[in-house]
Write a protein that holds these residues in place. Structure first.
Motif: not given
Length: 267
Positions: A209-222
């Motif tokens: 969930t953490t990395f999926s959220l990061g990918l959807f939200m455009g977090v640079p390190e994700a």
């Protein structure tokens, strides 16, 4: 409270049930997706509750994160869902008790992981559009910070944190199964989840969930590559923690296996 033989029999029976879950394909798929979503809900609650303290660099943030995360395992047990990290203990114990084969156990564990991932991605897709993690929010700031921290951990650090995480998760599952008191079950699971989250250990399904959220939200390190690295290494550590350190230990403590296996038929 169940004795050690009865507890081992209960876990073998659970492993046997999980191993033949795919025979009901749709029900199994939904149960695995729910397991991933339930842990994801706890992950999101953690960001929402502890986010303001995290971005303020308050030492209270890890404590609050641990306090609220227990909701995930409570939902898995009480609402019902299939979770890969608990299966990492129950399936090997069922194999040791000759209830299932290693091949079937490995295939089923892979299917549970896949279902947990799908559930996590669906949940992350929904929540990412809700504004909860929008730019400028405390939850979004905590998400960005934690993803970056995970991305900068070495493979060995992730693996060892994965071991310790699933030692605590599987101890929670093992312990709560020994009592029939629902309040005791919640307390046992809550304390074990508090210990792993506050200590900074790594849970493969929560990280889905953490990395999926990061990918959807455009977090640079994700990045997708970083997500896969995390899931594979943390997942391997979770397997060692659940199968060897908890599952294997209680096979020895409760043995001999053949006696416990016989109890499965009467449990």
């Amino acid at each position: 409270m169940l004795n050690f033989h009865e507890s081992l029999a209960a876990q073998m029976e659970s492993g046997h049930h999980k191993a033949f879950g795919p025979n009901r394909r749709l029900a199994f798929a939904v149960a695995t997706m729910l397991g991933g979503a339930f842990i994801g809900i706890a992950d999101i609650l953690m960001f929402a509750a502890a986010g303001p303290f995290y971005v303020a660099e308050s030492p209270v943030a890890p404590l609050l994160s641990g306090l609220v995360f227990g909701l995930g395992l409570v939902l898995v047990i009480f609402a019902g869902g299939e979770l890969a990290t608990s299966a990492m203990m129950a399936l090997p114990q069922a194999v040791a008790g000759r209830q299932v084969t290693w091949v079937r156990a490995v295939v089923v564990l892979a299917l549970i992981l896949l279902g947990n991932l799908v559930g996590s991605i669906v949940l992350a897709a929904i929540v990412s559009g809700s504004g909860v993690f929008a730019d400028g929010t405390a939850a979004g700031g905590m998400l960005e910070g934690l993803v970056a921290a995970k991305a900068h951990k070495t493979d060995l650090q992730l693996f060892l944190r994965g071991i310790m995480c699933n030692v605590l998760v599987c101890l929670a599952i093992w312990s709560q199964a020994r009592t029939s008191n629902d309040v005791a079950k919640i307390i046992l699971m809550g304390w074990c989840m508090f210990a792993f989250v506050t200590s900074g250990f790594e849970h493969v399904v929560a990280n889905m969930t953490t990395f999926s959220l990061g990918l959807f939200m455009g977090v640079p390190e994700a990045t997708l590559l970083e997500a896969l690295r995390n899931w594979l290494i943390v997942g391997a550590g979770n397997i060692v923690g659940g199968a060897l350190f908890v599952g294997g230990s209680y096979l020895l403590v409760a043995g001999p296996v053949k006696d416990a296996a016989a109890l499965v038929k009467r449990h």
